[in-house]
Design an enzyme around this catalytic site. Structure first.
Site, PDB file in Angstrom:
ATOM      1  N   LYS A   9       0.847  -1.204   0.000  1.00 44.49           N
ATOM      2  CA  LYS A   9       0.000   0.000   0.000  1.00 44.49           C
ATOM      3  C   LYS A   9       0.878   1.248   0.000  1.00 44.49           C
ATOM      4  CE  LYS A   9      -0.405  -0.471   5.053  1.00 44.49           C
ATOM      5  NZ  LYS A   9      -1.313  -0.899   6.141  1.00 44.49           N
ATOM      6  N   TYR A  69      12.801  32.473   7.613  1.00 43.89           N
ATOM      7  CA  TYR A  69      11.469  33.013   7.898  1.00 43.89           C
ATOM      8  C   TYR A  69      11.312  33.411   9.360  1.00 43.89           C
ATOM      9  CZ  TYR A  69       9.693  31.823   3.294  1.00 43.89           C
ATOM     10  OH  TYR A  69       9.474  31.785   1.946  1.00 43.89           O
TER      11      TYR A  69
HETATM   12  C1  LIG Z   1      -0.543  -2.053   6.756  1.00 40.46           C
HETATM   13  C2  LIG Z   1      -1.065  -3.374   7.171  1.00 40.46           C
HETATM   14  C3  LIG Z   1      -0.189  -4.444   7.402  1.00 40.46           C
HETATM   15  C4  LIG Z   1       1.324  -4.303   7.356  1.00 40.46           C
HETATM   16  O1  LIG Z   1       1.780  -3.770   8.577  1.00 40.46           O
HETATM   17  P1  LIG Z   1       3.365  -3.649   8.858  1.00 40.46           P
HETATM   18  O2  LIG Z   1       3.419  -3.222  10.290  1.00 40.46           O
HETATM   19  O3  LIG Z   1       3.877  -2.586   7.950  1.00 40.46           O
HETATM   20  O4  LIG Z   1       3.948  -4.975   8.598  1.00 40.46           O
HETATM   21  C5  LIG Z   1      -0.736  -5.683   7.704  1.00 40.46           C
HETATM   22  N1  LIG Z   1      -2.077  -5.851   7.794  1.00 40.46           N
HETATM   23  C6  LIG Z   1      -2.945  -4.839   7.609  1.00 40.46           C
HETATM   24  C7  LIG Z   1      -4.413  -5.094   7.731  1.00 40.46           C
HETATM   25  C8  LIG Z   1      -2.475  -3.568   7.307  1.00 40.46           C
HETATM   26  O5  LIG Z   1      -3.342  -2.556   7.120  1.00 40.46           O
END
Ligand SMILES: *Cc1c(COP(=O)(O)O)cnc(C)c1O
Length: 347
Positions: A33, A244
């Site tokens: 993702k 700034y």
């Molecule tokens: C993002 C996600 C993961 C992966 O988590 P990590 O801590 O990056 O390994 C696994 N399961 C679900 C449902 C997620 O949303």
């Protein structure tokens, strides 16, 4: 061209897959993702495809783009966001989570024989998922659909904390609810791969571990390096202010350098000093981070020149430790990087 880049080591990416494989005999789902946690999903998928059983994303757009690059299963981790999304699930042969009642509406009208359904339970995180009391009814309903497979899943709230009692409570409840079912099961994210072998079940879902953003004590290697080349050095006198709002005032004569990277590149906003490396030496930023620039105090170090690299994090750095310096977590540093940062891949 502006020399502000994210270097990505495909060798370290491969190394991390080997480490994860050595820790589990379960199938590995690569969570890619958010553009593979900022590293670029196309290159990541090409590099690790043969080492994983499936991929996971959040949005339908991510899944549809990814489908052009792999024939392996792709899971929508939040399932559909509206019922009409099931049309695309059919069209692109996607797997999907169901975590709440409205996602079941009209589900039987779709042809899901190419999809695996991931039935998500709430075991204590109280985020998404069906509660224990709904298990029986929903399970029967899902079984009656002609899906390719039905996988039972949940998510751990504290897998990075081995001592946290929530973990064993969730693992126990997951076992209790699913006892007697012959379905494949999935509970572990990266933290649980290392900290809770009894939570691996059939498929582990790994994100941050693949990208070397956490859990380096297990042999994982950082996969990315963020750096930006100094474009200007200015001598500043004691009492003069920088940037700034004149937010920082020199307490002695010094040299200030500028690197062309700022919050528009995804550097979290800051207005107090942060630690930064140049040529292996540590320096402090001064003033506020700008949209496109960062100022760094070289004090009286004359060895640093225009054209030297300012390094944020590198292949030797634990991003989890580095992120504390920016009051954030490795996940955010990685996924925050904007499209303006050039990505360059190293074999
Ligand atoms: C993002 C996600 C993961 C992966 O988590 P990590 O801590 O990056 O390994 C696994 N399961 C679900 C449902 C997620 O949303």
């Amino acid at each position: 061209m502006r020399q502000t880049e994210l270097l990505i080591s495909l060798k370290n990416l491969k190394n991390n897959l080997q480490i994860i494989k050595s820790k589990t005999s379960s199938d590995i789902q690569a969570v890619i993702k958010a553009n593979a946690y900022g590293l670029g999903y196309e290159e990541v998928v090409e590099c690790i495809e043969n080492d994983v059983e499936s991929f996971a994303v959040i949005t339908l757009n991510e899944a549809i783009s990814l489908r052009k690059h792999t024939k392996k299963p792709i899971t929508l981790l939040q399932g559909v966001h509206e019922i009409s999304d099931y049309d695309y699930i059919e069209k692109y042969n996607l797997d999907f989570v169901v975590h709440t009642h409205w996602q079941l509406e009209n589900l039987s009208k779709f042809h899901l024989n190419q999809s695996r359904i991931w039935f998500k339970l709430n075991t204590g995180m109280n985020r998404l998922g069906f509660d224990q009391k709904d298990f029986g009814d929903v399970y029967e309903k899902l079984k009656s659909l002609k899906a390719k497979d039905l996988i039972i899943m949940s998510h751990l709230a504290a897998s990075s904390e081995p001592e946290n009692k929530l973990n064993n409570a969730q693992i126990k409840l997951f076992n209790e609810i699913t006892a007697g079912t012959i379905n494949k099961k999935s509970l572990a994210n990266s933290g649980a791969i290392f900290n809770f072998p009894n939570a691996h079940f059939d498929i582990v879902r790994s994100g941050i571990a693949i990208y070397g953003g956490k859990y380096l004590e297990n042999g994982l290697k950082p996969v990315s390096k963020l750096r930006s080349k100094i474009i200007s050095i200015r001598k500043v006198k004691k009492g003069e202010c920088i940037g700034y709002d004149g937010a920082w005032i020199a307490d002695k004569d010094c040299r200030i350098c500028y690197a062309p990277i700022g919050y528009a590149d995804g550097i979290p906003y800051f207005s107090s000093c942060r630690k930064i490396n140049i040529n292996g030496k540590q320096f402090l930023t001064v003033g506020k981070v700008n949209m496109d620039l960062i100022a760094i105090n070289l004090e009286n170090d004359n060895s640093i020149k225009v054209g030297d690299w300012v390094e944020f994090w590198g292949f030797e750095d634990d991003l989890t430790k580095f992120s504390k310096n920016f009051d954030t977590i490795s996940y955010q540093l990685m996924t925050n990087l904007s499209g303006r940062v050039e990505k360059n891949y190293l074999e």
